[in-house]
Scaffold this motif. Sequence first.
Motif, PDB file in Angstrom:
ATOM      1  N   SER A  13       0.828  -1.203   0.000  1.00 33.41           N
ATOM      2  CA  SER A  13       0.000   0.000   0.000  1.00 33.41           C
ATOM      3  C   SER A  13       0.863   1.253   0.000  1.00 33.41           C
ATOM      4  O   SER A  13       0.608   2.202  -0.749  1.00 33.41           O
ATOM      5  N   ILE A  17       1.006   4.194  -2.844  1.00 32.18           N
ATOM      6  CA  ILE A  17       0.805   5.608  -2.495  1.00 32.18           C
ATOM      7  C   ILE A  17       1.989   6.431  -2.990  1.00 32.18           C
ATOM      8  O   ILE A  17       1.808   7.501  -3.578  1.00 32.18           O
ATOM      9  N   LEU A  39      -3.958  13.607  -3.031  1.00 32.88           N
ATOM     10  CA  LEU A  39      -4.367  12.214  -2.899  1.00 32.88           C
ATOM     11  C   LEU A  39      -5.241  12.031  -1.658  1.00 32.88           C
ATOM     12  O   LEU A  39      -6.277  11.365  -1.709  1.00 32.88           O
ATOM     13  N   ARG A  40      -4.830  12.644  -0.563  1.00 30.37           N
ATOM     14  CA  ARG A  40      -5.586  12.540   0.689  1.00 30.37           C
ATOM     15  C   ARG A  40      -6.973  13.173   0.555  1.00 30.37           C
ATOM     16  O   ARG A  40      -7.972  12.621   1.021  1.00 30.37           O
ATOM     17  N   SER A  43      -9.165  10.909  -1.409  1.00 33.70           N
ATOM     18  CA  SER A  43      -9.552   9.797  -0.550  1.00 33.70           C
ATOM     19  C   SER A  43     -10.721  10.186   0.349  1.00 33.70           C
ATOM     20  O   SER A  43     -11.695   9.445   0.485  1.00 33.70           O
ATOM     21  N   SER A  44     -10.624  11.363   0.927  1.00 31.63           N
ATOM     22  CA  SER A  44     -11.679  11.851   1.816  1.00 31.63           C
ATOM     23  C   SER A  44     -12.969  12.131   1.049  1.00 31.63           C
ATOM     24  O   SER A  44     -14.056  11.734   1.464  1.00 31.63           O
ATOM     25  N   ASN A  47     -14.483   8.959  -0.086  1.00 30.54           N
ATOM     26  CA  ASN A  47     -14.701   8.059   1.039  1.00 30.54           C
ATOM     27  C   ASN A  47     -14.128   6.665   0.755  1.00 30.54           C
ATOM     28  O   ASN A  47     -14.782   5.653   0.957  1.00 30.54           O
ATOM     29  N   LEU A  48     -12.889   6.676   0.244  1.00 31.67           N
ATOM     30  CA  LEU A  48     -12.171   5.446  -0.066  1.00 31.67           C
ATOM     31  C   LEU A  48     -10.815   5.471   0.631  1.00 31.67           C
ATOM     32  O   LEU A  48     -10.261   6.539   0.867  1.00 31.67           O
ATOM     33  N   ARG A  49     -10.290   4.282   0.913  1.00 30.79           N
ATOM     34  CA  ARG A  49      -8.956   4.201   1.505  1.00 30.79           C
ATOM     35  C   ARG A  49      -7.930   4.842   0.581  1.00 30.79           C
ATOM     36  O   ARG A  49      -8.026   4.756  -0.643  1.00 30.79           O
ATOM     37  N   LEU A  50      -6.952   5.483   1.179  1.00 34.70           N
ATOM     38  CA  LEU A  50      -5.904   6.177   0.428  1.00 34.70           C
ATOM     39  C   LEU A  50      -5.221   5.235  -0.560  1.00 34.70           C
ATOM     40  O   LEU A  50      -4.983   5.595  -1.715  1.00 34.70           O
ATOM     41  N   VAL A  53      -7.397   4.680  -3.653  1.00 38.74           N
ATOM     42  CA  VAL A  53      -7.369   5.855  -4.537  1.00 38.74           C
ATOM     43  C   VAL A  53      -6.057   5.861  -5.322  1.00 38.74           C
ATOM     44  O   VAL A  53      -6.048   6.096  -6.534  1.00 38.74           O
TER      45      VAL A  53
END
Length: 70
Positions: A13, A17, A39-40, A43-44, A47-50, A53
């Motif tokens: 992961s 990233i 990227l963050r 993700s927010s 509403n998905l894990r970093l 994304v």
Amino acid sequence: HESANSLRGALDSNREIGKAVGLLMATNGIGDQEAFDMLREASSTLNLRLALVARRLIAQHNGDADVDAG
């Protein structure tokens, strides 16, 4: 073996990233912190894990349509 698999997953992961951050830096002419923030925020917003994304961004760049829901 469970903790080894967990560590391997975390490293994968983190690698994804890092690739996505580099891709954003190269395509947008921005620094690493700004790219990570982009990227963050995605993700927010999504509403998905970093990591997911990041994986999707890399796949889109590579022309891959099929990305696992991870």
